[in-house]
Structures are given as C-alpha cells and as structure tokens.
Design a protein around this motif. Sequence first.
Motif, short mmCIF file in Angstrom:
data_model
loop_
_atom_site.label_atom_id
_atom_site.label_comp_id
_atom_site.label_asym_id
_atom_site.label_seq_id
_atom_site.Cartn_x
_atom_site.Cartn_y
_atom_site.Cartn_z
N GLY A 35 12.62 12.14 -3.74
CA GLY A 35 13.02 10.82 -4.23
C GLY A 35 12.55 9.72 -3.29
N ASP A 36 12.80 8.51 -3.70
CA ASP A 36 12.34 7.33 -2.95
C ASP A 36 13.02 7.25 -1.59
N PRO A 37 12.23 7.19 -0.50
CA PRO A 37 12.83 7.08 0.83
C PRO A 37 13.30 5.65 1.15
N GLY A 38 13.11 4.73 0.22
CA GLY A 38 13.54 3.36 0.43
C GLY A 38 12.77 2.69 1.55
N LYS A 39 13.49 2.08 2.48
CA LYS A 39 12.85 1.37 3.58
C LYS A 39 12.52 2.28 4.76
N LEU A 40 12.87 3.55 4.65
CA LEU A 40 12.57 4.48 5.73
C LEU A 40 11.09 4.84 5.75
N PHE A 41 10.62 5.25 6.89
CA PHE A 41 9.24 5.68 7.07
C PHE A 41 9.13 7.17 6.77
N VAL A 42 7.97 7.58 6.26
CA VAL A 42 7.68 9.00 6.10
C VAL A 42 6.79 9.38 7.29
N LEU A 43 7.31 10.27 8.13
CA LEU A 43 6.64 10.66 9.37
C LEU A 43 6.09 12.08 9.24
N HIS A 44 5.18 12.44 10.12
CA HIS A 44 4.48 13.71 10.07
C HIS A 44 4.81 14.58 11.27
N MET A 53 0.84 -1.17 0.00
CA MET A 53 0.00 0.00 0.00
C MET A 53 0.89 1.24 0.00
N ARG A 54 0.53 2.22 -0.80
CA ARG A 54 1.25 3.49 -0.85
C ARG A 54 0.37 4.56 -0.21
N TYR A 55 0.98 5.37 0.62
CA TYR A 55 0.27 6.47 1.24
C TYR A 55 0.58 7.75 0.49
N ALA A 56 -0.37 8.68 0.49
CA ALA A 56 -0.20 9.95 -0.23
C ALA A 56 1.01 10.72 0.31
N SER A 57 1.23 10.65 1.61
CA SER A 57 2.37 11.37 2.19
C SER A 57 3.69 10.79 1.66
N ARG A 58 3.73 9.50 1.49
CA ARG A 58 4.94 8.86 0.96
C ARG A 58 5.16 9.27 -0.49
N ALA A 59 4.07 9.34 -1.25
CA ALA A 59 4.16 9.78 -2.65
C ALA A 59 4.60 11.24 -2.73
N ALA A 60 4.10 12.07 -1.85
CA ALA A 60 4.50 13.49 -1.82
C ALA A 60 5.99 13.60 -1.53
N TRP A 61 6.48 12.82 -0.57
CA TRP A 61 7.92 12.84 -0.25
C TRP A 61 8.73 12.39 -1.47
#
Length: 87
Positions: A14-23, A1-9
């Motif tokens: 660029g791709d954050p790889g295995k890292l989490f996108v946090l808010h 599953m892709r989250y919009a926040s991850r797509a925005a990052w």
Amino acid sequence: MRYASRAAWWLKHGDPGKLFVLHKCDNRACVRVDHLFIGTAQDNTDDARSKGRCGLGFHNQKRDIEDISRELRRKATIKEVIMVNTW
C-alpha cells in the motif's frame, strides 16, 4: 517523480504516504520488495551515512573554508596555496 521501488512497495503493502522507501541492498534500481523498507527522512539520511553515501554536510564545508582562509592568511601568495592544495 515516482520511483520503481516506491511503486513495488505500494503494490505489495500500500501507499507509504510521506515515508521514504529505502533499500537494504543499497541498489537504487532494485524493486525486490524483500529488499525494501520504509522510513522517515532522518532514517534515509542515517541509512545513507551508514553506507558511506552521504556527504559531510555544510558544517564540515564551512570548517574547510575556515581552514583554507587561515592558510591563505599565513601564505605569502595565493599561488602558494593553490600549488599546495588540490581543491
């Protein structure tokens, strides 16, 4: 599953790889890149705990079960325990 926040990052940095996108704003629906940062799984857990969004975990659940078990042994009936505790 892709989250919009991850797509925005990904679009901005660029791709954050295995890292989490946090808010920073703690709004999971937010896609403002200036509100986002990346981190490890541990960073994600620490961030959630610091914002009061994280359960206490298995160890505390285990302690609660042990406390209830001790109380059950002290009480005359299970009904007394149920009437005193709201689980």
